[in-house]
Motif scaffolding. Sequence first.
Motif, short mmCIF file in Angstrom:
data_model
loop_
_atom_site.label_atom_id
_atom_site.label_comp_id
_atom_site.label_asym_id
_atom_site.label_seq_id
_atom_site.Cartn_x
_atom_site.Cartn_y
_atom_site.Cartn_z
N MET A 1 0.83 -1.19 0.00
CA MET A 1 0.00 0.00 0.00
C MET A 1 0.86 1.24 0.00
N LYS A 2 0.44 2.29 -0.76
CA LYS A 2 1.21 3.51 -0.86
C LYS A 2 0.72 4.48 0.19
N ASP A 3 0.86 5.82 0.03
CA ASP A 3 0.39 6.79 1.00
C ASP A 3 -1.06 6.50 1.30
N ALA A 4 -1.39 6.00 2.40
CA ALA A 4 -2.75 5.59 2.54
C ALA A 4 -3.54 6.45 3.51
N THR A 5 -4.84 6.36 3.69
CA THR A 5 -5.70 7.24 4.52
C THR A 5 -7.02 6.74 5.16
N ILE A 27 -5.47 5.36 5.77
CA ILE A 27 -5.66 6.20 4.58
C ILE A 27 -5.77 7.66 5.00
N PRO A 28 -5.04 8.58 4.37
CA PRO A 28 -5.03 10.00 4.79
C PRO A 28 -6.26 10.77 4.31
N GLN A 29 -6.53 11.88 4.96
CA GLN A 29 -7.62 12.77 4.56
C GLN A 29 -7.08 13.79 3.58
N ARG A 55 -13.96 8.94 1.35
CA ARG A 55 -14.50 8.30 0.16
C ARG A 55 -14.32 6.78 0.19
N VAL A 56 -13.13 6.33 0.52
CA VAL A 56 -12.88 4.88 0.55
C VAL A 56 -13.68 4.23 1.66
N GLY A 57 -13.77 4.89 2.80
CA GLY A 57 -14.53 4.33 3.91
C GLY A 57 -16.01 4.19 3.60
N GLU A 79 -4.83 0.46 -2.60
CA GLU A 79 -3.68 1.35 -2.78
C GLU A 79 -4.18 2.75 -3.07
N VAL A 80 -3.45 3.76 -2.57
CA VAL A 80 -3.84 5.14 -2.84
C VAL A 80 -2.62 5.95 -3.26
N THR A 81 -2.86 6.99 -4.01
CA THR A 81 -1.83 7.96 -4.37
C THR A 81 -2.36 9.35 -4.04
N VAL A 82 -1.66 10.07 -3.21
CA VAL A 82 -2.08 11.40 -2.78
C VAL A 82 -1.68 12.44 -3.83
#
Length: 621
Positions: A1-5, A27-29, A55-57, A79-82
């Motif tokens: 997982m990358k920068d997550a929120t 996973i970040p906000q 959004r993901v939640g 996976e997320v990308t900020v």
Amino acid sequence: MKDATADLDPVEPPGAGAPIRALLERIPQSPGVYRMLGADATVLYVGKAKNLKRRVGSYFSRALTRRLQVMVNQITDIEVTVTRTEGEALLLESNLIKSLRPRFNVVLRDDKSYPFIYLSTQDAFPRLAFYRGPRKSKGRLFGPYPSAWAVRETLQLLQKLFPVRQCEDSFFNNRSRPCLQYQIKRCSGPCVGLVSPAAYQEDVAHTIQFLEGRAEEVIEALGRSMEQASGALEFERAAALRDQIATLSRIRERQYVSGEGGDLDIIACAQAGGVSCVQVFFIRSGRNLGNKAFFPKAPEETDEAVLLSGFLAQFYADKQIPPELIVTSEPEERELLETALSERAERRVRIKWRVRAERARWLEMARGNAVVALQSRLGSQAGYARRVEALRDALGLAEQPQRIECFDVSHTQGERAVASCVVFDGEGPRKSDYRRFNIEGITPGDDYAALRQALTRRYTRVKQGEFPIPDILFIDGGRGQIRAVGDALQELGVGGVLVVGVSKGPERRPGTELLWLLGRGVPVILPGDSPAMHLIEQVRDEAHRFAITGHRQRRARARTTSALEGLAGVGPRRRQRLLKQFGGIRGLARAGVEDIASVDGIGRQLAQQIYDAFHQDAAGP
């Protein structure tokens, strides 16, 4: 997982358990893009968000549609990308969707660049030409046009109206007498001085005005010239101008959109039977350049707003964006989409869906075209699906094949052999996966070796994960060819592929083909009117066409460059100077040593080598 929120108490998806909950908590906000991953790290869905955590939640804390429930049940990782802004997230999302083609996204299969009309304004006598590629050439580009056919039709019309040259510079610079285009009044003969620079530039100016949508100004200018010619008793010239005005008026009535003078695209959507169609009309400078239908891949139950939003973001990710987009309904997150497209175009882009009068009629016409194209697609898909099902039954397969590949080899007496690989999937030809292979290092005419080389190169990439393994592999040939293919696949360790050779029947007539299955000694014979046989013939003929086209292109390149390619001391720049000086390879072949040596950068010794390269076959023993 990358920068997550994450910002709320997420509910576990069915079967996901603690690992997904732990991912959601990290996973970040922030704005960004998220990717839902399934088994084997397959990307199921790509989305964007202003707040990634919220959004993901939300996928695990609210009621979902059936489509999203199916997706959530398959999620094994996220996976997320900020990104800095939501606009950046939208552009990144569209690029990832085009490259990854997730199952649950709207995916546009459109990898082609669009053609333009090119005017070489830097030349003393500018030329018009077809152009496709990066917008780096010196000169002006007009378009884009929806197809190469639309460009060529416009160029033909312009030849009749304004005789501006369309020949290559190498041809133009080496003429001593006018060509056929001058004889049929499609060119004014600037290459041999049959038109003054001023008169030629007047035709160029009228061409630019026409392509810019200022045909009315051209008609007025031609009308004034006709009156002047008539007053000077030049009745033949006046009659020619009258005919020119009449032709231009007819073209204007056919191509121009009533009440429009700017650049815009009209985009209409139609959906039925699980298939979506988006019809795009290209309007430039008030001229209707044509239209094109697209069939984006979208999950069932995707509504029109979501479909249009995904289509617009992907379609204009790498294309010229007009100031206005007229659509059949408001896309999802329209304001964000307008902001992102405006940033990319470096000017304001507006998306409109509430239009009246003439624009409403054009939008309705676009919707009608979308419906017609969709009905045609549904009809052809149903027929294609029936042929695939018939093929499954004919070959005794347990499941319906999802991917079919076919290889063919083309050559002329063994020389310049080219092998082709074409691909058909559940929707028909998948041209983005087509490949050609220039065959080298084999005995000329050895089709077995050519097939082995092509198979090895292709399926080495398959083993590396670049392409999926096909269910059926067709070969244009008989038992010898499929044995060679079977040996090549065995050496590569590729299994689970049904290899089928398609050979001519005893009378070598279409419809009497024999199907040789690897490992079976008796061929399968299908009736000529069998839907399965029709599909096999379609796949084989497409491979044959693709191979012949590649072979002809390779042979043509060899004819024009083989004598200079690989010659020591003759690089791209010197080769270009030589061809330009003598007007092509034929002119160079006829030149003497002294003439060749007079070219800048070519000495006497190199000129002799070039001369010998063209005349070695004619030399005595």
